[in-house]
Design an enzyme around this catalytic site. Structure first.
Site, PDB file in Angstrom:
ATOM      1  CE1 TYR A 126       8.707   2.345  21.532  1.00  0.00           C
ATOM      2  CE2 TYR A 126       7.157   2.174  23.349  1.00  0.00           C
ATOM      3  CZ  TYR A 126       7.438   2.059  22.009  1.00  0.00           C
ATOM      4  OH  TYR A 126       6.459   1.667  21.121  1.00  0.00           O
ATOM      5  CB  ALA A 127       7.619   5.765  28.355  1.00  0.00           C
ATOM      6  CB  ALA A 128      10.700  10.099  27.472  1.00  0.00           C
ATOM      7  CB  SER A 129      10.578   8.587  22.280  1.00  0.00           C
ATOM      8  OG  SER A 129       9.982   7.311  22.149  1.00  0.00           O
ATOM      9  CE  LYS A 130       6.580   4.963  20.193  1.00  0.00           C
ATOM     10  NZ  LYS A 130       6.332   5.046  18.743  1.00  0.00           N
ATOM     11  CB  SER A 147       3.094   3.730  22.228  1.00  0.00           C
ATOM     12  OG  SER A 147       2.926   2.706  23.188  1.00  0.00           O
ATOM     13  CB  VAL A 158      12.578   8.336   8.581  1.00  0.00           C
ATOM     14  CG1 VAL A 158      11.956   7.904   7.270  1.00  0.00           C
ATOM     15  CG2 VAL A 158      12.371   7.300   9.670  1.00  0.00           C
TER      16      VAL A 158
HETATM   17  P1  NAD Z   1       8.687  -3.162  13.677  1.00  0.00           P
HETATM   18  O1  NAD Z   1      10.065  -3.177  14.238  1.00  0.00           O
HETATM   19  O2  NAD Z   1       7.975  -4.447  13.546  1.00  0.00           O
HETATM   20  O3  NAD Z   1       8.694  -2.359  12.292  1.00  0.00           O
HETATM   21  C1  NAD Z   1       9.278  -1.086  12.247  1.00  0.00           C
HETATM   22  C2  NAD Z   1       9.764  -0.770  10.844  1.00  0.00           C
HETATM   23  O4  NAD Z   1      10.402   0.519  10.904  1.00  0.00           O
HETATM   24  C3  NAD Z   1      10.800  -1.775  10.334  1.00  0.00           C
HETATM   25  O5  NAD Z   1      10.516  -2.137   8.991  1.00  0.00           O
HETATM   26  C4  NAD Z   1      12.112  -0.997  10.423  1.00  0.00           C
HETATM   27  O6  NAD Z   1      13.086  -1.395   9.463  1.00  0.00           O
HETATM   28  C5  NAD Z   1      11.644   0.440  10.203  1.00  0.00           C
HETATM   29  N1  NAD Z   1      12.575   1.445  10.736  1.00  0.00           N
HETATM   30  C6  NAD Z   1      13.138   1.475  11.966  1.00  0.00           C
HETATM   31  N2  NAD Z   1      13.976   2.517  12.068  1.00  0.00           N
HETATM   32  C7  NAD Z   1      13.929   3.175  10.868  1.00  0.00           C
HETATM   33  C8  NAD Z   1      14.577   4.331  10.349  1.00  0.00           C
HETATM   34  N3  NAD Z   1      15.463   5.035  11.079  1.00  0.00           N
HETATM   35  N4  NAD Z   1      14.313   4.711   9.089  1.00  0.00           N
HETATM   36  C9  NAD Z   1      13.434   4.002   8.318  1.00  0.00           C
HETATM   37  N5  NAD Z   1      12.794   2.895   8.760  1.00  0.00           N
HETATM   38  C10 NAD Z   1      13.039   2.487  10.026  1.00  0.00           C
HETATM   39  O7  NAD Z   1       7.849  -2.186  14.640  1.00  0.00           O
HETATM   40  P2  NAD Z   1       6.253  -2.056  14.818  1.00  0.00           P
HETATM   41  O8  NAD Z   1       5.845  -2.889  15.970  1.00  0.00           O
HETATM   42  O9  NAD Z   1       5.590  -2.172  13.516  1.00  0.00           O
HETATM   43  O10 NAD Z   1       6.195  -0.551  15.321  1.00  0.00           O
HETATM   44  C11 NAD Z   1       5.882   0.531  14.448  1.00  0.00           C
HETATM   45  C12 NAD Z   1       5.575   1.749  15.308  1.00  0.00           C
HETATM   46  O11 NAD Z   1       4.473   1.446  16.158  1.00  0.00           O
HETATM   47  C13 NAD Z   1       6.724   2.139  16.241  1.00  0.00           C
HETATM   48  O12 NAD Z   1       6.767   3.532  16.330  1.00  0.00           O
HETATM   49  C14 NAD Z   1       6.313   1.531  17.564  1.00  0.00           C
HETATM   50  O13 NAD Z   1       6.872   2.226  18.649  1.00  0.00           O
HETATM   51  C15 NAD Z   1       4.818   1.701  17.503  1.00  0.00           C
HETATM   52  N6  NAD Z   1       4.071   0.804  18.383  1.00  0.00           N
HETATM   53  C16 NAD Z   1       4.145  -0.550  18.248  1.00  0.00           C
HETATM   54  C17 NAD Z   1       3.405  -1.354  19.102  1.00  0.00           C
HETATM   55  C18 NAD Z   1       3.420  -2.858  18.999  1.00  0.00           C
HETATM   56  O14 NAD Z   1       2.869  -3.524  19.897  1.00  0.00           O
HETATM   57  N7  NAD Z   1       3.997  -3.445  17.964  1.00  0.00           N
HETATM   58  C19 NAD Z   1       2.607  -0.781  20.098  1.00  0.00           C
HETATM   59  C20 NAD Z   1       2.557   0.597  20.209  1.00  0.00           C
HETATM   60  C21 NAD Z   1       3.293   1.393  19.340  1.00  0.00           C
END
Ligand code: NAD
Length: 266
Positions: A156-160, A143, A65
């Site tokens: 990461y924080a800046a991107s969020k 996040s 993506v």
């Molecule tokens: P994860 O790594 O468990 O799952 C992420 C999914 O995104 C994976 O299936 C991966 O293959 C896919 N992905 C990554 N890059 C991609 C790309 N370029 N194109 C298509 N697919 C891609 O991560 P998660 O913990 O489920 O996190 C999902 C979102 O939630 C992220 O944006 C993360 O920053 C955010 N987030 C997570 C948490 C947490 O505690 N897990 C907390 C706050 C925010």
């Protein structure tokens, strides 16, 4: 009675694992037609077999993506197949670590490409379809780290933080056409990403002990399940949230409202 999204078509990016997978399941449960975008081909394959009984109500696309040509192609295939797109849930993201001194330009660019540019690109190609329909809902997974920070998470924080701004700016542009854009700000959620992070920081502890310690830092005393984020995403696509747009909504067990100096007491 639960929310019913029969007839609605929803794209979930990063849909094969973690929060994205939780969202896919909750949209399936709400009777939506769901399309999962991910670059992890083997997880997408497992997901397709899990939902094979749903036939055309579930499909997936192998797509990076952060690549505009791939996003454009995948979105037009969804439009050709289903004729509409009602929800776009942007979950794809990566966690990177580094201070302002040791973060490389390459890590900075990759973090912003995957976490922010992807959300711009998917919205850029999905929003015209929603504008033509005069309805749609875009949900960007940000996040709590967009509001508060910790050591070694500069990129990461800046991107969020950028995701929250992107959400507000696009919500204003699209409001006139009844297309809503909101951000969800999770605290810690039990996903492969969080478990990798716990493993990196566990020292002598087990991953389960680290997750339990991190959970204890949330006033509700635990980390979240990805399905709980999925429930909020379903609400934000449904008619029940029809007057909510441009918001950054935390789902964090109270993490972001707590003063970190804890007084003794019950
Ligand atoms: P994860 O790594 O468990 O799952 C992420 C999914 O995104 C994976 O299936 C991966 O293959 C896919 N992905 C990554 N890059 C991609 C790309 N370029 N194109 C298509 N697919 C891609 O991560 P998660 O913990 O489920 O996190 C999902 C979102 O939630 C992220 O944006 C993360 O920053 C955010 N987030 C997570 C948490 C947490 O505690 N897990 C907390 C706050 C925010």
């Amino acid at each position: 009675m639960g929310i019913d999204l029969s007839g609605k078509v929803v794209i979930v990016t990063g849909g094969a694992k973690g929060i994205g997978e939780g969202c896919v399941q909750k949209f399936v449960d709400a009777n939506a037609t769901v399309v999962s975008f991910d670059l992890d081909g083997s997880s997408l394959k497992n997901q397709a077999s899990k939902y094979s009984k749903l036939e055309s109500r579930f499909s997936s696309h192998l797509v990076d993506v952060s690549n505009e040509a791939q996003v454009k192609d995948a979105v037009s295939k969804v439009q050709e197949t289903y004729g509409r797109i009602d929800g776009l849930i942007n979950c794809a993201g990566i966690q990177t670590y580094g201070s302002v001194v040791d973060t490389t330009e390459e890590i900075w660019d990759k973090t912003f490409n995957v976490n922010v540019k992807s959300m711009f690109l998917t919205a850029k190609h999905v929003a015209p379809i929603m504008i033509a329909q005069k309805s749609g809902s875009i949900v960007n997974i940000s996040s709590v780290q967009s509001l508060m920070s910790q050591k070694t998470v500069v990129a990461y924080a800046a991107s969020k933080g950028a995701i929250n701004s992107l959400t507000r700016a696009s919500a204003i542009d699209l409001a006139i056409d009844n297309v809503r854009v909101n951000a969800i700000l999770p605290g810690s959620v039990d996903t492969p990403m969080l478990r990798t992070s716990a493993d990196m920081h566990r020292g002598e502890k087990s991953v389960e002990e680290v997750l339990s310690d991190w959970g204890a830092g949330h006033p509700l005393g635990r980390i979240a399940k990805s399905s709980e984020v999925g429930d909020l995403a379903v609400f934000l696509v449904s008619a029940e949230s029809a007057f909510i747009t441009g918001q950054s909504i935390a789902i964090d067990g109270g993490l972001s409202i707590q003063v970190p100096v804890i007084l003794p007491g019950k």
